[in-house]
Motif scaffolding. Structure first.
Motif: not given
Ligand SMILES: NC(=O)c1ccc[n+]([C@@H]2O[C@H](COP(=O)([O-])OP(=O)(O)OC[C@H]3O[C@@H](n4cnc5c(N)ncnc54)[C@H](OP(=O)(O)O)[C@@H]3O)[C@@H](O)[C@H]2O)c1
Length: 345
Positions: A48-57, A116-130
């Protein structure tokens, strides 16, 4: 794109030195993976969302003796991402689950091992993007560096470089929550204003301030107890010249050094003797060492709560579409991101 076609971002050239270009990558279409291709305990993941980070360089260098695996020419590049399960042969994951992948492919759908994956921990008020935002890898990096390794004490002064970025903005806010005086440094006047709006007691634009040493002295006349370094080079040197006794210098990143044309261009730090004279401590760290520790759970709990209560904020720069992801990586090195850079699938 039809549902039977996916987009993939492949590394086309290694870039051992200098700046990377769009043409060092290749964007291709391919057939979407199907359920019958799944082996045992595998899933089809749709990011849904990819992180973009300097270490990819650093990972496209082809040679860097790194702490993360290099990308391989012809293979998809990868990074931290959040996505949903499309199909699964694992008892641990069902279709529709929201999951995190620390090193997920830059493909609009792909097959991966369930381990290789884990379930996103459910947290109140947190969207997938967060999960690529306020709870992202760099936000966790800020938490570990600024609240644990830096051993902060209320009333101390912390100086942060690249302070409006993914790591920096969280260092600023977590340090304020702990009662420190915060001095933030960033590369535009807008970013400086943002730093003040999230609690920095002083902030300046390193591109227009002139002499770094004088600018630090003006912003922190009492000296620096903690320097949180995201940039290395000349600014690190100026910070070292302004440390107090028993200062802690947290070496998180060195973005000024990532695109050098040759090793001879590496900046030689001149004020290291001040670490001796001021009995200071220098600590480097790599955040992946902390992934599977209780510290991460503490981070998710504390930062989700602060965020949910409106006590901290987290600014994002969002590109739309995986085909724009490479440009988002390149933009990091021109300071075009304002806050954490992410790509919406
Ligand atoms: N140790 C770890 O495990 C770990 C984990 C995550 C990140 N990091 C490191 O932490 C640092 C910050 O990462 P981030 O994800 O928060 O990135 P970021 O700050 O969100 O983005 C990079 C920023 O660096 C600044 N910059 C780019 N080129 C520069 C240059 N030549 N001189 C000075 N500043 C420059 C730009 O901001 P301005 O507009 O302010 O110049 C740019 O927006 C990076 O060095 C990264 O490699 C380390």
């Amino acid at each position: 794109m039809s549902s039977s076609t996916i987009t993939r971002v492949l590394l086309d050239n290694y870039v051992p030195s200098g700046r990377a270009k769009l043409s060092d990558f290749k964007i291709v279409q391919a057939p979407a993976p199907t359920k019958d291709q799944l082996g045992e305990n595998e899933v089809i993941l749709r990011p849904l969302y990819y992180s973009v980070d300097p270490y990819q360089r650093n990972r496209i260098s082809g040679a860097m003796p790194g702490y993360t695996e290099n990308f391989k020419k012809g293979d998809p590049i990868s990074n931290y991402l959040v996505g949903t399960i499309v199909a699964s042969t694992s008892a641990d994951f069902q279709e529709g689950d929201l999951v995190l992948h620390n090193d997920g492919n830059w493909e609009t759908e792909y097959i991966t091992k369930a381990s290789a994956i884990s379930k996103a921990p459910a947290q109140q008020g947190i969207d997938p993007k967060d999960y690529v935002g306020v709870l992202s890898m760099p936000s966790f990096t800020a938490y570990v560096g600024a609240t644990i390794l830096a051993e902060p004490k209320a009333g101390e002064t912390i100086l942060v470089s690249s302070a409006s970025g993914a790591v920096g903005q969280m260092v600023v806010q977590l340090s304020k929550v702990r009662g420190l005086r915060v001095v933030g440094v960033a590369g535009s006047d807008d970013k400086v204003e943002y730093l003040k709006s999230i609690g920095a007691d002083a902030a300046f634009n390193y591109k227009t301030c002139g002499d770094f040493d004088a600018a630090i002295k003006q912003a922190a006349p009492e000296g620096i107890d903690i320097y949180f370094d995201n940039v290395g080079g000349e600014f690190l040197d100026a910070a070292l010249a302004n440390i107090n006794y028993y200062a802690r210098i947290i070496i998180c990143g060195a973005i000024t050094q990532y695109n050098l044309s040759s090793p001879e261009e590496r900046y030689g730090v001149k004020n290291i003797t001040n670490v001796l004279l001021k009995k200071a401590k220098v600590q480097g760290y790599i955040i992946s060492s902390y992934y599977n520790t209780p510290i991460r759970e503490g981070f998710i709990e504390q930062v989700s709560k602060l965020y949910h209560e409106g006590k901290i904020t987290y600014r994002l720069t969002e590109a739309e579409g995986l085909e724009n992801g490479v440009q988002a990586i390149l933009d990091l090195f021109d300071g075009k991101n304002f806050g954490k850079s992410i790509v919406k699938a």
